[in-house]
Design an enzyme around this catalytic site. Structure first.
Site, PDB file in Angstrom:
ATOM      1  N   GLU A 138       0.885  -1.140  -0.034  1.00 33.70           N
ATOM      2  CA  GLU A 138       0.198   0.027  -0.124  1.00 33.70           C
ATOM      3  C   GLU A 138       0.908   1.163  -0.091  1.00 33.70           C
ATOM      4  O   GLU A 138       2.138   1.109   0.694  1.00 33.70           O
ATOM      5  CB  GLU A 138      -0.950  -0.151   1.158  1.00 33.70           C
ATOM      6  N   ASN A 157     -12.236  -0.770  -0.959  1.00 32.78           N
ATOM      7  CA  ASN A 157     -11.597  -1.294   0.204  1.00 32.78           C
ATOM      8  C   ASN A 157     -12.461  -0.895   1.419  1.00 32.78           C
ATOM      9  O   ASN A 157     -12.899   0.177   1.751  1.00 32.78           O
ATOM     10  CB  ASN A 157     -10.085  -0.648   0.314  1.00 32.78           C
ATOM     11  N   GLU A 158     -12.590  -2.008   2.145  1.00 34.76           N
ATOM     12  CA  GLU A 158     -13.366  -1.850   3.714  1.00 34.76           C
ATOM     13  C   GLU A 158     -14.242  -0.784   3.435  1.00 34.76           C
ATOM     14  O   GLU A 158     -14.475   0.252   4.272  1.00 34.76           O
ATOM     15  CB  GLU A 158     -12.290  -1.352   4.728  1.00 34.76           C
ATOM     16  N   TYR A 172      -6.814  -8.604  11.856  1.00 30.00           N
ATOM     17  CA  TYR A 172      -5.400  -8.389  12.414  1.00 30.00           C
ATOM     18  C   TYR A 172      -5.668  -8.729  13.604  1.00 30.00           C
ATOM     19  O   TYR A 172      -6.781  -8.699  14.498  1.00 30.00           O
ATOM     20  CB  TYR A 172      -4.991  -7.198  12.262  1.00 30.00           C
ATOM     21  N   GLU A 196      -6.326  -9.304   3.677  1.00 30.77           N
ATOM     22  CA  GLU A 196      -5.510  -8.576   4.704  1.00 30.77           C
ATOM     23  C   GLU A 196      -5.616  -9.520   5.988  1.00 30.77           C
ATOM     24  O   GLU A 196      -6.615  -9.653   6.675  1.00 30.77           O
ATOM     25  CB  GLU A 196      -6.145  -7.252   4.895  1.00 30.77           C
ATOM     26  N   GLN A 237       1.326  -6.494   5.532  1.00 32.31           N
ATOM     27  CA  GLN A 237       1.566  -6.093   4.260  1.00 32.31           C
ATOM     28  C   GLN A 237       3.063  -6.802   3.851  1.00 32.31           C
ATOM     29  O   GLN A 237       3.390  -7.751   4.437  1.00 32.31           O
ATOM     30  CB  GLN A 237       1.691  -4.766   4.015  1.00 32.31           C
TER      31      GLN A 237
HETATM   32  O1  AHR Z   1      -2.919  -2.889   6.175  1.00 29.93           O
HETATM   33  C1  AHR Z   1      -3.244  -1.524   6.701  1.00 29.93           C
HETATM   34  C2  AHR Z   1      -4.898  -1.320   6.833  1.00 29.93           C
HETATM   35  O2  AHR Z   1      -5.645  -2.125   7.308  1.00 29.93           O
HETATM   36  C3  AHR Z   1      -5.490  -1.162   5.279  1.00 29.93           C
HETATM   37  O3  AHR Z   1      -5.174   0.127   4.550  1.00 29.93           O
HETATM   38  C4  AHR Z   1      -6.774  -1.193   5.693  1.00 29.93           C
HETATM   39  O4  AHR Z   1      -7.767  -2.009   4.436  1.00 29.93           O
HETATM   40  C5  AHR Z   1      -6.972  -1.942   6.740  1.00 29.93           C
HETATM   41  O5  AHR Z   1      -7.711  -1.169   7.645  1.00 29.93           O
END
Ligand code: AHR
Length: 500
Positions: A27, A172-173, A244, A292, A349
């Site tokens: 990114e 995205n999101e 995450y 992600e 990432q």
């Molecule tokens: O990977 C970091 C961020 O996490 C990304 O930009 C987003 O899509 C997510 O919230």
């Protein structure tokens, strides 16, 4: 010493591993692009300004697709800012991460970098501030051969051949309150449907990914998936998942159980997709793109103190420790166990930003999480075999009883090897794993790699890059068709078997 058994069956498979399960993500954020993959003034840079040391490490990870250019960044991005002569590209105030984007690296550079890194792009279009028109224009620029405004612009920019990008993320999101141009599920579902339809009118060979929830914990999880799919089911190919995990409370047993939460998340999204399939009486399956996933929490405190509008700041620079590598190993096992429905996954990432690879002006090195990813990506290809694990468990607050082991067998028909990935989460006891392999006549242990460390918080740094790195010392053997593997407490293991 504890004991566990794994039962597996050569002819019963979960599914083929789609190589895109080992994707990653770059990114425009922090030092991922600038100082990460692109740094013209650095000693290892090639004629295009790409860091050769990083390319070599990315090749070692064997990453077949890389998602780009975001992430939150894409929702405010004008892709045209990053093409053409660099001197005339505008610098912009980037709102998602509040930094300055110089645009000296863009679409054409990324495609060229992917080729050098033996990868391919998974491109995201901006459905935050832009929409259908922008999406068809970028696709025309990338995939049409010649003779139209945008394809000829690409040729004028020195790219004679089409980029031929097959995989496209529809924003995205879009459920996230932090997202630039966020939408309601209905608004997004309609937009995703029409954008995908128009893009496929231009190039029917592409596949598209609609945004699922930006995390399992989102208050609209479930409702979002159903409403979005109600609108775009027939037009899209994949639904995305993002997640995450972190260990801010320093509760390692709880932290290491998170791949079980990931498994539940996947199963629930599969159920939501299939419910929509049933309602529509459709013959089509929606597959999952877990685009992600990672550990992310170490850098959150320091990122709150960052100055705004900096260039390539040290942002989201998690320094991963040994226990993070164990969870990443377990999450890879979970992804493999769901290979029938999860076809794409992106470790988020790739470089510097919550990443397996770190750089400085003087070098590049491997974080702890590099190793389980690299070995699973290299050897976790083929067919995932069905298996049943009989292992001791431990109690967790969030998920109840969780097995101390995660294990998955992958059979590679090409070279007839069987590879087992196993994580022992038990922090106090080694575990002996037994597995009946009489269906694998004549198989012996070819290697048993293990990642262990006495200190769960041990990290790799530029000065000490090998502190956490795998060894070959794993004890396992096959006798009378039965595998016995000794799994050290708190360890990631890869046991490869073949006819020797
Ligand atoms: O990977 C970091 C961020 O996490 C990304 O930009 C987003 O899509 C997510 O919230």
């Amino acid at each position: 010493m504890k004991h566990a058994k794994l039962f597996t069956e050569r002819n019963f498979t979960v599914g083929d591993v789609d190589k895109r399960l080992y994707g990653s993500f770059i990114e425009h954020l922090g030092r991922a692009v600038y100082e990460g993959i692109y740094q013209p003034e650095q000693a290892a840079a090639d004629e295009e300004g790409f860091r050769r040391d990083v390319i070599n490490l990315v090749r070692e990870l064997d990453v077949p697709v890389v998602r780009y250019p975001g992430g939150n960044f894409v929702s405010g991005y004008n892709w045209e800012d990053g093409i053409g002569p660099k001197a005339s590209r505008p610098a912009r105030a980037e709102l998602a991460w509040r930094m300055t984007e110089p645009n000296t690296f863009g679409l054409d550079e990324f495609v060229s970098w992917c080729r050098k890194a033996a990868s391919s792009p998974m491109m995201a279009v901006n459905l935050g501030t832009r929409g259908i028109d922008d999406a068809r224009n970028i696709l025309e620029y990338c995939n049409l051969a010649k003779g139209t405004y945008y394809s000829d612009l690409r040729i004028k920019n020195g790219q004679a051949q089409p980029h031929d990008i097959k995989l496209w993320c529809l924003g995205n999101e879009m459920d996230g309150p932090w997202q630039i141009g966020r939408k309601t599920a209905y608004e997004y579902g309609r937009l995703a449907s029409e954008t995908s339809r128009v893009m496929k009118m231009l190039d029917p060979s592409i596949e598209t990914v609609a945004c699922g929830s930006s995390g399992w914990g989102m208050p609209t999880f479930g409702e979002w998936e159903s409403k979005v799919l109600a609108e775009c089911y027939d037009e899209v190919d994949y639904l995305s998942l993002h997640q995450y995990y972190g260990n801010p409370e320093n509760n390692t047993p709880e932290f290491l159980a998170n791949n079980i939460a990931m498994d539940r998340f996947i199963k629930e999204v599969v159920a939501l997709c299939d419910a929509e399939k049933a309602k529509k009486r459709s013959k089509k399956h929606i597959y999952l793109s877990f685009d992600e996933w990672n550990v992310w929490y170490h850098s959150r405190g320091q990122d709150r103190k960052l100055e705004q509008w900096g260039k390539a700041p040290h942002q989201l620079e998690d320094i991963y420790n040994f226990e993070d590598a164990l969870l990443v190993g377990s999450m890879l096992i979970t992804l493999l166990q769901n290979a029938d429905r999860v076809k794409i996954a992106c470790l988020a990432q790739l470089v510097n930003v919550i990443a397996p690879i770190m750089t400085s002006d003087t070098g590049a090195w491997k974080q702890t999480i590099f190793y389980p990813f690299a070995y699973t990506s290299k050897y976790g290809r083929g067919k995932v075999l069905q298996s049943v694990l009989d292992a001791p468990s431990y109690e967790t607050e969030s998920l109840g009883a969780v097995p101390v082991l995660d294990a998955v067998p992958v059979f590679n028909e090409e070279d007839e090897t069987l590879t087992m990935f196993v994580v022992n989460k038990d922090l106090n006891d080694d575990v002996t794993l037994n597995c009946d392999l009489r269906q694998f006549d004549g198989y012996k242990v070819l290697e048993h790699k293990q990642l262990t460390h006495a200190d769960l918080k041990a990290v790799n740094t530029e000065a000490s890059p090998q502190t956490v790195s795998p060894s070959d010392g794993g004890q396992s053997s096959v006798e009378n068709g039965r595998l016995t593997a000794e799994l050290k407490k708190a360890s990631w293991n890869m046991i490869r078997l073949g006819k020797a």
